[in-house]
Scaffold this active site. Structure first.
Site, mmCIF file in Angstrom:
data_model
loop_
_atom_site.group_PDB
_atom_site.id
_atom_site.type_symbol
_atom_site.label_atom_id
_atom_site.label_comp_id
_atom_site.label_asym_id
_atom_site.label_seq_id
_atom_site.Cartn_x
_atom_site.Cartn_y
_atom_site.Cartn_z
ATOM 1 N N CYS A 221 33.716 43.281 33.358
ATOM 2 C CA CYS A 221 33.907 43.919 34.660
ATOM 3 C C CYS A 221 34.377 45.362 34.548
ATOM 4 O O CYS A 221 34.518 46.044 35.560
ATOM 5 C CB CYS A 221 34.893 43.101 35.482
ATOM 6 S SG CYS A 221 34.492 41.341 35.504
ATOM 7 N N HIS A 361 41.506 47.445 40.907
ATOM 8 C CA HIS A 361 40.592 46.397 40.441
ATOM 9 C C HIS A 361 40.728 45.169 41.341
ATOM 10 O O HIS A 361 39.731 44.636 41.818
ATOM 11 C CB HIS A 361 40.904 46.045 38.993
ATOM 12 C CG HIS A 361 39.991 45.015 38.405
ATOM 13 N ND1 HIS A 361 38.624 45.205 38.319
ATOM 14 C CD2 HIS A 361 40.242 43.787 37.875
ATOM 15 C CE1 HIS A 361 38.070 44.135 37.756
ATOM 16 N NE2 HIS A 361 39.025 43.269 37.485
ATOM 17 N N GLU A 372 48.061 43.942 37.349
ATOM 18 C CA GLU A 372 47.655 45.321 37.620
ATOM 19 C C GLU A 372 48.778 46.096 38.294
ATOM 20 O O GLU A 372 49.056 47.251 37.944
ATOM 21 C CB GLU A 372 46.398 45.351 38.492
ATOM 22 C CG GLU A 372 45.905 46.754 38.792
ATOM 23 C CD GLU A 372 44.628 46.797 39.615
ATOM 24 O OE1 GLU A 372 44.038 47.891 39.717
ATOM 25 O OE2 GLU A 372 44.227 45.737 40.156
ATOM 26 N N LYS A 392 36.999 45.033 46.792
ATOM 27 C CA LYS A 392 36.526 43.654 46.589
ATOM 28 C C LYS A 392 36.938 42.705 47.702
ATOM 29 O O LYS A 392 36.377 41.611 47.825
ATOM 30 C CB LYS A 392 37.028 43.115 45.245
ATOM 31 C CG LYS A 392 36.445 43.812 44.028
ATOM 32 C CD LYS A 392 36.943 43.190 42.730
ATOM 33 C CE LYS A 392 36.445 43.937 41.506
ATOM 34 N NZ LYS A 392 37.133 45.244 41.328
ATOM 35 N N HIS A 397 33.356 40.404 43.996
ATOM 36 C CA HIS A 397 33.409 40.958 42.639
ATOM 37 C C HIS A 397 32.010 40.934 42.029
ATOM 38 O O HIS A 397 31.512 39.883 41.632
ATOM 39 C CB HIS A 397 34.379 40.129 41.801
ATOM 40 C CG HIS A 397 34.732 40.746 40.491
ATOM 41 N ND1 HIS A 397 34.152 41.908 40.013
ATOM 42 C CD2 HIS A 397 35.619 40.367 39.528
ATOM 43 C CE1 HIS A 397 34.657 42.205 38.848
ATOM 44 N NE2 HIS A 397 35.547 41.291 38.524
ATOM 45 N N PHE A 456 37.039 40.473 31.370
ATOM 46 C CA PHE A 456 37.291 39.416 30.397
ATOM 47 C C PHE A 456 37.371 40.014 28.997
ATOM 48 O O PHE A 456 36.637 40.946 28.661
ATOM 49 C CB PHE A 456 36.176 38.379 30.433
ATOM 50 C CG PHE A 456 36.322 37.346 31.522
ATOM 51 C CD1 PHE A 456 37.357 37.387 32.426
ATOM 52 C CD2 PHE A 456 35.395 36.313 31.635
ATOM 53 C CE1 PHE A 456 37.477 36.428 33.431
ATOM 54 C CE2 PHE A 456 35.512 35.342 32.622
ATOM 55 C CZ PHE A 456 36.553 35.405 33.521
#
Length: 470
Positions: A221, A361, A372, A392, A397, A456
Site C-alpha cells: 500500500c 494513511h 500512525e 479512505k 483502501h 504490509f
C-alpha cells in the site's frame, strides 16, 4: 585556499557503520552532497534543515493529474464528491460475494475507456492496466500534452513509473482457474505478460511512446508514494525531464477478497457499508477493499516552464523505509514511520513546524490508525494548527493506488483551500489529538502538506507538497 572543515559524526550507528567512528574532511560544508547533508542532519537533529531546492532543473513540479475512482474518472468531480463527504462504498455485485463474511467494497461502476484504449486491447487487458492507461492519458491531457504536443516531447527523457501492489490479479486468477478446469493448453498467451505488476507502466509507455525510465515498484500500500519518490529522483539526477508516476490496483475479485478476509483485515459491517470505513473511530473494525488509479505528471521546473505547462503544485520531497517488524502489523510505537516522516522533511528542505496538513494513511484498522498517530506525535509535538484527514473514509483502501488517489486529494486541497472531511467520525479516539476535519469540509490555507502511505511488510513512504512559488 579554502578552509578545511572537520565534521565528526557522533552517532555512526544511524548510518550502518556499527562499532565504527569516523570523520570526513571537506573543503566547505556548502559543497556537501545532498545525500550527505541528509545523513548529517539525521545525525544532528538540532541542525537547521537544508534550504529548499533552487535549481530549476532539480525542482519537481506537478503539471497534470489523472484519476480512476469510485467517483469516476474526472479529477474535479472526484474532489467535489470528496468535499461533499460522499461515500463510494457499496455492496459488491461484479461477482457473487454472498459467501464471504465481507460483501462490500469500493467497486468502480460504469468505467469507460472510450477514446483512450482501442477495442482489441481493451478486451485483453486486466482492469489494472485499463485503469492505468486511462488515468495516465488523462494526466497528460491535464498537463496540456495532447497528441500534437506529445510530438514535441523528448521521449527518451520522459518515463513512466506507475506501480501496483498486485498487478493483473484478474488475469492471474482466470489463468489458474483455466489450468485447473481445462488444462494448460487453454491458457491465454496474454496470461504471462498481463498478470505482471510491471506491465501497467510498460503498456502506458507503449501507448504514449515514452522511452525513459520505466519499471514497477511494488511496495504493497506504499507503492504510489514510493513511485513518486523514485520518479522525482530521476528528474533531480538529470535522467529525465518528465515522469508519469503513481499507483494502480484492481483487487476486487473473489481470490483477493478471500485473502484479505483470511487475514481478518476487512470490516464486516455488511448492514451499513457506507459507514464501514471510519478511521480513528472507536467502533472501527477493519479496512474496506477498493480499486482505482491515481497518476501525476511530474516535471523539472525548467522543462515545465520551457513548454509553458500549467503548474498545479510542487513536489518538495519524500522518503521510504521499513519497519522490519511484522508481516502485516505496523510497529505500535511508530518509530520507523516517524523516521520516514522526518527523512521526507529533510529531503523536502522543510521543518516540521512548516507542515500544517496531513493526508493520513488511516485505513480504519484497530492497530494501524493509532500507530500512525503515535508516529505523527513524535514528529509534530504541537498539533495545534495542523489539520489531518482520511480520504479512505470515503473511497476505501485501493491498495497500491491509494497513495496516488490521496496525492491528488492533497494537491486539490492545496489548490482550492478546502479540505475534504473524514466521514464516519461518531466516537473518536481521544488519543488522536489532531483536528481530523470530522464529518464536514473545512477551509484551510496549506503551507506544506504531507501524504502518508504504509503497507504490509512494514513498507513506509511519505511525500511532501506545497503550492508552487517561483
Amino acid at each position: 585556499m579554502e578552509a578545511q572543515h572537520i565534521i565528526q559524526l557522533k552517532n555512526p550507528s544511524l548510518f550502518l557503520f556499527p562499532k565504527t567512528s569516523f570523520s570526513t574532511t571537506v573543503k566547505s560544508p556548502s559543497r556537501l552532497s545532498r545525500r550527505f547533508r541528509h545523513v548529517l542532519l539525521a545525525s544532528h537533529p538540532s541542525a537547521a534543515a537544508p534550504k529548499r531546492e533552487k535549481d530549476a532543473k532539480k525542482r519537481v513540479v506537478i503539471t497534470g493529474m489523472g484519476v480512476v475512482s469510485v467517483f469516476g474518472n474526472d479529477v474535479d468531480t472526484y474532489y467535489d464528491r470528496l468535499l461533499a463527504g460522499e461515500s463510494g462504498i457499496s455492496l459488491i455485485d461484479k461477482f457473487d460475494a454472498s459467501i464471504f463474511p465481507t460483501r462490500f467494497g469500493g467497486q468502480i461502476r460504469g468505467f469507460k475507456s472510450n477514446g483512450y484504449i482501442d477495442a482489441k486491447s481493451d478486451s485483453r487487458l486486466d482492469d489494472c492496466q485499463r485503469y492505468c492507461l486511462v488515468a495516465g492519458k488523462k494526466a497528460l491531457e491535464d498537463a496540456g500534452i495532447g497528441s500534437h504536443e506529445l510530438l514535441k516531447i523528448d521521449k527518451e527523457r520522459a518515463g513512466v513509473l506507475v506501480g501496483s501492489g498486485g498487478g493483473g490479479v484478474t488475469v492471474f486468477s482466470d489463468g489458474v482457474k483455466c489450468l485447473i478446469e481445462r488444462g494448460h493448453k487453454k491458457i491465454t498467451p496474454f496470461f504471462a505478460p498481463y498478470s505482471l505488476s510491471s506491465i501497467a507502466s510498460a503498456v502506458l509507455a507503449m501507448h504514449v511512446g515514452f522511452m525513459g525510465p520505466n519499471y514497477n515498484i511494488s511496495a504493497a500500500c506504499a507503492t504510489a508514494n514510493a513511485c513518486f519518490c523514485a520518479a522525482a529522483n530521476h528528474i533531480r539526477l538529470g535522467n529525465a525531464d518528465m515522469m508519469i508516476a503513481g499507483g494502480v490496483d484492481a483487487p476486487l475479485i473473489p481470490l483477493e477478497l478471500g485473502g484479505f478476509v483470511a487475514c481478518r483485515a476487512l470490516s464486516r459491517r455488511n448492514h451499513d457499508p457506507q459507514r464501514a470505513s471510519r478511521p480513528w473511530d472507536k467502533e472501527r473494525d477493519g479496512f474496506v477493499l477498493s480499486e482505482g488509479a491515481g497518476v501525476l505528471v511530474m516535471e523539472s521546473l525548467d522543462h515545465a516552464m520551457r513548454r509553458g505547462a500549467p503548474i498545479l503544485a510542487e513536489y518538495l520531497g519524500g522518503a521510504v523505509n521499513c519497519d522490519a517488524y511484522h508481516i502485516t502489523n505496523p510497529r505500535p510505537d511508530g518509530f520507523s514511520v516517524s523516521s520516514c516522516i522526518k527523512r521526507s522533511l529533510i529531503d523536502a528542505g522543510v521543518s516540521a513546524e512548516e507542515v500544517n496538513y496531513i493526508n493520513a494513511h488511516a485505513t480504519s484498522t484497530l492497530i494501524g490508525d493509532l500507530a500512525e498517530v503515535n508516529a505523527l506525535k513524535k514528529v509534530f509535538t504541537n498539533t495545534k494548527g495542523i489539520k489531518m484527514n482520511a480520504t479512505k473514509s470515503m473511497i476505501g483502501h485501493s491498495m497500491g493506488a491509494s497513495g496516488g488517489l490521496e496525492a491528488i486529494a492533497t494537491i486539490k486541497a492545496i489548490q482550492t483551500g478546502w479540505l475534504h472531511p473524514t466521514i464516519n467520525q461518531f466516537n473518536p479516539e481521544p488519543a488522536v489529538e489532531f483536528d481530523t476535519v470530522a464529518n464536514r469540509k473545512q477551509q484551510h490555507q496549506i503551507n506544506v502538506a504531507i501524504s502518508n502511505s504504509f503497507g504490509f511488510g512494514g513498507q513506509n513512504s511519505v511525500i511532501a507538497f506545497s503550492a508552487f512559488k517561483p
